[in-house]
Design a protein around this motif. Sequence first.
Motif, PDB file in Angstrom:
ATOM      1  N   ASP A   1       9.538  -9.888  -4.734  1.00  0.00           N
ATOM      2  CA  ASP A   1      10.283  -8.650  -4.149  1.00  0.00           C
ATOM      3  C   ASP A   1      11.076  -7.715  -4.965  1.00  0.00           C
ATOM      4  OD1 ASP A   1       9.376  -9.183  -1.534  1.00  0.00           O
ATOM      5  OD2 ASP A   1      11.033 -10.182  -0.770  1.00  0.00           O
ATOM      6  N   ALA A   2      11.750  -8.735  -6.169  1.00  0.00           N
ATOM      7  CA  ALA A   2      12.484  -8.119  -7.004  1.00  0.00           C
ATOM      8  C   ALA A   2      11.683  -7.036  -7.986  1.00  0.00           C
ATOM      9  CB  ALA A   2      13.152  -9.046  -7.934  1.00  0.00           C
ATOM     10  N   THR A   3      10.184  -7.317  -8.003  1.00  0.00           N
ATOM     11  CA  THR A   3       9.481  -6.618  -8.941  1.00  0.00           C
ATOM     12  C   THR A   3       9.435  -5.295  -8.295  1.00  0.00           C
ATOM     13  OG1 THR A   3       8.297  -8.468  -9.819  1.00  0.00           O
ATOM     14  CG2 THR A   3       7.171  -6.472  -9.806  1.00  0.00           C
ATOM     15  N   LEU A   4       9.448  -5.232  -6.957  1.00  0.00           N
ATOM     16  CA  LEU A   4       9.170  -3.829  -6.298  1.00  0.00           C
ATOM     17  C   LEU A   4      10.071  -3.117  -6.633  1.00  0.00           C
ATOM     18  CD1 LEU A   4       8.050  -4.610  -2.654  1.00  0.00           C
ATOM     19  CD2 LEU A   4       6.538  -3.903  -4.432  1.00  0.00           C
ATOM     20  N   GLU A   5      11.389  -3.246  -7.126  1.00  0.00           N
ATOM     21  CA  GLU A   5      12.554  -2.411  -7.389  1.00  0.00           C
ATOM     22  C   GLU A   5      11.896  -1.564  -8.869  1.00  0.00           C
ATOM     23  OE1 GLU A   5      15.268  -1.745  -5.923  1.00  0.00           O
ATOM     24  OE2 GLU A   5      14.607  -3.000  -4.204  1.00  0.00           O
TER      25      GLU A   5
ATOM     26  N   CYS B   1      -4.481   2.735  -3.878  1.00  0.00           N
ATOM     27  CA  CYS B   1      -5.024   1.293  -4.370  1.00  0.00           C
ATOM     28  C   CYS B   1      -6.241   0.632  -3.601  1.00  0.00           C
ATOM     29  CB  CYS B   1      -3.874   0.409  -4.359  1.00  0.00           C
ATOM     30  SG  CYS B   1      -3.458   0.099  -2.706  1.00  0.00           S
ATOM     31  N   ALA B   2      -6.997  -0.379  -4.128  1.00  0.00           N
ATOM     32  CA  ALA B   2      -8.180  -0.939  -3.569  1.00  0.00           C
ATOM     33  C   ALA B   2      -7.672  -1.457  -2.238  1.00  0.00           C
ATOM     34  CB  ALA B   2      -8.873  -1.734  -4.431  1.00  0.00           C
ATOM     35  N   LYS B   3      -6.369  -2.449  -2.324  1.00  0.00           N
ATOM     36  CA  LYS B   3      -5.918  -3.067  -1.311  1.00  0.00           C
ATOM     37  C   LYS B   3      -4.470  -3.271  -1.439  1.00  0.00           C
ATOM     38  CE  LYS B   3      -7.584  -5.595   2.289  1.00  0.00           C
ATOM     39  NZ  LYS B   3      -8.047  -4.892   3.513  1.00  0.00           N
ATOM     40  N   ILE B   4      -3.784  -3.452  -0.348  1.00  0.00           N
ATOM     41  CA  ILE B   4      -2.346  -3.692  -0.316  1.00  0.00           C
ATOM     42  C   ILE B   4      -1.936  -4.452   0.777  1.00  0.00           C
ATOM     43  CG2 ILE B   4      -1.835  -1.837   0.679  1.00  0.00           C
ATOM     44  CD1 ILE B   4       0.831  -1.761  -1.179  1.00  0.00           C
ATOM     45  N   GLY B   5      -1.137  -5.657   0.566  1.00  0.00           N
ATOM     46  CA  GLY B   5      -0.709  -6.305   1.804  1.00  0.00           C
ATOM     47  C   GLY B   5       0.392  -5.634   2.773  1.00  0.00           C
ATOM     48  N   ASN B   6       0.428  -6.137   4.021  1.00  0.00           N
ATOM     49  CA  ASN B   6       1.139  -5.482   4.934  1.00  0.00           C
ATOM     50  C   ASN B   6       2.839  -5.365   4.403  1.00  0.00           C
ATOM     51  OD1 ASN B   6      -0.553  -4.795   6.586  1.00  0.00           O
ATOM     52  ND2 ASN B   6      -0.522  -6.778   7.630  1.00  0.00           N
ATOM     53  N   ARG B   7       3.495  -6.555   3.693  1.00  0.00           N
ATOM     54  CA  ARG B   7       4.738  -6.572   3.465  1.00  0.00           C
ATOM     55  C   ARG B   7       5.122  -5.563   2.239  1.00  0.00           C
ATOM     56  NH1 ARG B   7       8.906 -10.147   3.573  1.00  0.00           N
ATOM     57  NH2 ARG B   7      10.181 -10.158   1.257  1.00  0.00           N
ATOM     58  N   PRO B   8       4.375  -5.547   0.969  1.00  0.00           N
ATOM     59  CA  PRO B   8       4.713  -4.528   0.053  1.00  0.00           C
ATOM     60  C   PRO B   8       4.447  -3.137   0.624  1.00  0.00           C
ATOM     61  CG  PRO B   8       2.921  -5.683  -0.769  1.00  0.00           C
ATOM     62  CD  PRO B   8       3.249  -6.211   0.422  1.00  0.00           C
ATOM     63  N   LYS B   9       3.556  -3.102   1.515  1.00  0.00           N
ATOM     64  CA  LYS B   9       3.358  -1.612   1.877  1.00  0.00           C
ATOM     65  C   LYS B   9       4.512  -1.269   2.799  1.00  0.00           C
ATOM     66  CE  LYS B   9      -0.071   1.268   4.239  1.00  0.00           C
ATOM     67  NZ  LYS B   9      -1.545   1.054   5.058  1.00  0.00           N
ATOM     68  N   GLU B  10       4.889  -1.985   3.567  1.00  0.00           N
ATOM     69  CA  GLU B  10       6.110  -1.600   4.564  1.00  0.00           C
ATOM     70  C   GLU B  10       7.531  -1.513   3.661  1.00  0.00           C
ATOM     71  OE1 GLU B  10       6.385  -4.965   7.083  1.00  0.00           O
ATOM     72  OE2 GLU B  10       4.965  -4.442   8.309  1.00  0.00           O
ATOM     73  N   GLN B  11       7.673  -2.428   2.616  1.00  0.00           N
ATOM     74  CA  GLN B  11       8.678  -2.123   1.690  1.00  0.00           C
ATOM     75  C   GLN B  11       8.667  -0.866   1.021  1.00  0.00           C
ATOM     76  OE1 GLN B  11       8.306  -6.166  -0.019  1.00  0.00           O
ATOM     77  NE2 GLN B  11      10.354  -6.400   0.554  1.00  0.00           N
TER      78      GLN B  11
ATOM     79  N   SER C   1       7.030   1.847   1.985  1.00  0.00           N
ATOM     80  CA  SER C   1       7.470   2.986   2.766  1.00  0.00           C
ATOM     81  C   SER C   1       8.779   2.976   3.181  1.00  0.00           C
ATOM     82  CB  SER C   1       6.811   2.598   4.304  1.00  0.00           C
ATOM     83  OG  SER C   1       6.806   3.623   5.119  1.00  0.00           O
ATOM     84  N   ARG C   2       9.616   2.224   3.292  1.00  0.00           N
ATOM     85  CA  ARG C   2      11.104   2.057   3.384  1.00  0.00           C
ATOM     86  C   ARG C   2      11.734   2.820   2.351  1.00  0.00           C
ATOM     87  NH1 ARG C   2      10.386  -3.092   6.153  1.00  0.00           N
ATOM     88  NH2 ARG C   2      11.259  -4.107   4.042  1.00  0.00           N
ATOM     89  N   ALA C   3      11.063   2.687   1.131  1.00  0.00           N
ATOM     90  CA  ALA C   3      11.581   3.119   0.012  1.00  0.00           C
ATOM     91  C   ALA C   3      11.201   4.800  -0.118  1.00  0.00           C
ATOM     92  CB  ALA C   3      11.258   2.390  -1.243  1.00  0.00           C
ATOM     93  N   GLY C   4      10.583   5.219   0.795  1.00  0.00           N
ATOM     94  CA  GLY C   4       9.854   6.661   0.664  1.00  0.00           C
ATOM     95  C   GLY C   4       8.575   6.510   0.080  1.00  0.00           C
ATOM     96  N   LEU C   5       7.952   5.705  -0.454  1.00  0.00           N
ATOM     97  CA  LEU C   5       6.545   5.705  -1.419  1.00  0.00           C
ATOM     98  C   LEU C   5       5.456   5.471  -0.115  1.00  0.00           C
ATOM     99  CD1 LEU C   5       7.189   4.044  -4.496  1.00  0.00           C
ATOM    100  CD2 LEU C   5       6.524   6.193  -4.060  1.00  0.00           C
ATOM    101  N   ARG C   6       4.747   6.555  -0.123  1.00  0.00           N
ATOM    102  CA  ARG C   6       3.367   6.228   0.822  1.00  0.00           C
ATOM    103  C   ARG C   6       2.385   5.413   0.205  1.00  0.00           C
ATOM    104  NH1 ARG C   6       2.564  12.288   2.150  1.00  0.00           N
ATOM    105  NH2 ARG C   6       0.735  11.592   3.227  1.00  0.00           N
ATOM    106  N   VAL C   7       1.734   4.695   0.581  1.00  0.00           N
ATOM    107  CA  VAL C   7       0.546   3.924  -0.026  1.00  0.00           C
ATOM    108  C   VAL C   7      -0.729   3.744   0.822  1.00  0.00           C
ATOM    109  CG1 VAL C   7      -0.035   1.807  -1.545  1.00  0.00           C
ATOM    110  CG2 VAL C   7       2.316   2.349  -1.291  1.00  0.00           C
ATOM    111  N   THR C   8      -1.862   3.821   0.413  1.00  0.00           N
ATOM    112  CA  THR C   8      -2.900   3.932   1.280  1.00  0.00           C
ATOM    113  C   THR C   8      -4.162   2.913   0.407  1.00  0.00           C
ATOM    114  OG1 THR C   8      -4.600   4.880   2.517  1.00  0.00           O
ATOM    115  CG2 THR C   8      -3.835   5.899   0.616  1.00  0.00           C
ATOM    116  N   ASP C   9      -4.999   2.361   1.085  1.00  0.00           N
ATOM    117  CA  ASP C   9      -6.109   1.735   0.529  1.00  0.00           C
ATOM    118  C   ASP C   9      -7.220   2.104   1.099  1.00  0.00           C
ATOM    119  OD1 ASP C   9      -5.730   0.451   3.189  1.00  0.00           O
ATOM    120  OD2 ASP C   9      -5.404  -1.399   1.920  1.00  0.00           O
TER     121      ASP C   9
END
Length: 493
Positions: free
Chosen positions: A427-431, A445-455, A457-465
């Motif tokens: 989690d610290a890496t996401l900062e 990205c080719a794939k992303i897990g739900n947890r980092p995707k949600e985190q 998103s909360r930080a204002g970054l949209r991610v899609t695989d």
Amino acid sequence: MSSPTVSIEGPTSTTSEGFLAAAKSGGCAPSSYGSSPTSPGDVDPAIWDKIKDHPCFSEEAHHYFARMHVAVAPACNVQCNYCNRKYDCANESRPGVVSEKLTPDQALRKVIAVANEVPQLSVLGIAGPGDACYDWEKTKATFDRVIREIPDIKLCVSTNGLVLPDHVAELAEMNVDHVTITINMVDPEVGAKIYPWIFYENRRYFGIEAARILHARQMLGLEMLSARGILTKINSVMIPGVNDQHLFEVNKMVKERGAFLHNVMPLISDPAHGTHYGLIGQRGPTAMEMMALQDRLEGGAKLMRHCRQCRADAVGLLGEDRGQEFTLDGIPDDVTYDAGKRQAYRQVVAHERRDHEAARSEAIGMVKATDSEKSLLVAVATKGGGRVNEHFGHAKEFQVYEVSPRGISLVGHRKVERYCLGGGGEDATLEGVFAALEGIHIVLCAKIGNRPKEQLSRAGLRVTDAYGHDYIETAVSALYAAEFGIRPLAATA
């Protein structure tokens, strides 16, 4: 469903069929406005023939082809305030850094070993860790040995330019078509803030006098190379408060003297590296400051936007470094070159390029046809091949594309610390990821897990695989269509 693509992860088969069978991970950069050429139509055919397989001189080629630097030239005649060649760390990617220095014979062994295992290899460069032209005898001896064994490899040197004019004739005789010169100033008063001293004609010079001599020699060397048709790339280090505004004059002057590309790189300034700038607290530019400067330079000399500031012993595609796989203690004393893998790989790349060019043209045509005046910055996780083919958690960098009615252009890259280590995310890496992706609208990205995707998103970054393994241009044009209500392209067939 994406079509079979060129693997950039070193398939072991030596046939083109084998490469195609192994290649589901992912080919070419977009059109650009004022940046590195991306297709044969961008430049004269004779020049395209020189750059089409050179990952540094062609943005398109850097998705397919690899470079290799051999550290045979440790001596240097210029001291730069951003350089400390004594520093080394296997995890540090920075010019001037090496893990082991080589003799010309050792370099030959290493080049053959890499050529046998890295089919993408197309360029051999000497970039130090000192200066390739100052340590000329070792540079020349290395090239002489390698070209006898691997005659189709491109030869490239990187130099500070001080003694470059003395060796232009020999470079031409050796068919060296590409030379990089580091030029950080054209005003000696600015240069005196960057270079404490130079060593020229058996004498050490300091301050403005040193910078004046260096400037004159750099301009002479550039003019001589241009006169002989040797392509030049100019590297300039952006140093906030020192030469950042001055780089407009550098860009103008090198263009007038025939430079092919201008590569503006950020100062890497960390006290741990032991450089003068690091120790006095001179900061490097932010990613947005770099992008703003490069944008303002558009219209001058063509810009290189895909540089990774490679180590002097780098091996592999830009953005990766496989140098630690090819240390001398792991290479047999007697190695024989086998051209099979490289020949098969090039057959596959030729097919992939044709397919990708059609998709790229369609994507660019679509975004140029829109009535929208808006633009998007899209960060892409890719292993290479010009596709969205990297898992978010495995990415060590994101390539940044701008899409607007002007077209689709690679405008830079953002390095990040890998999120997934040992199967779990940190989690610290996401900062750090949040900070690195400042100003980005959407992440692909080719794939992303739900947890980092949600985190994220909360930080204002949209991610899609949703566009995994599509060509990057096809993916970003579809995003643009979805954002601004225009008809999207179908996925790559």
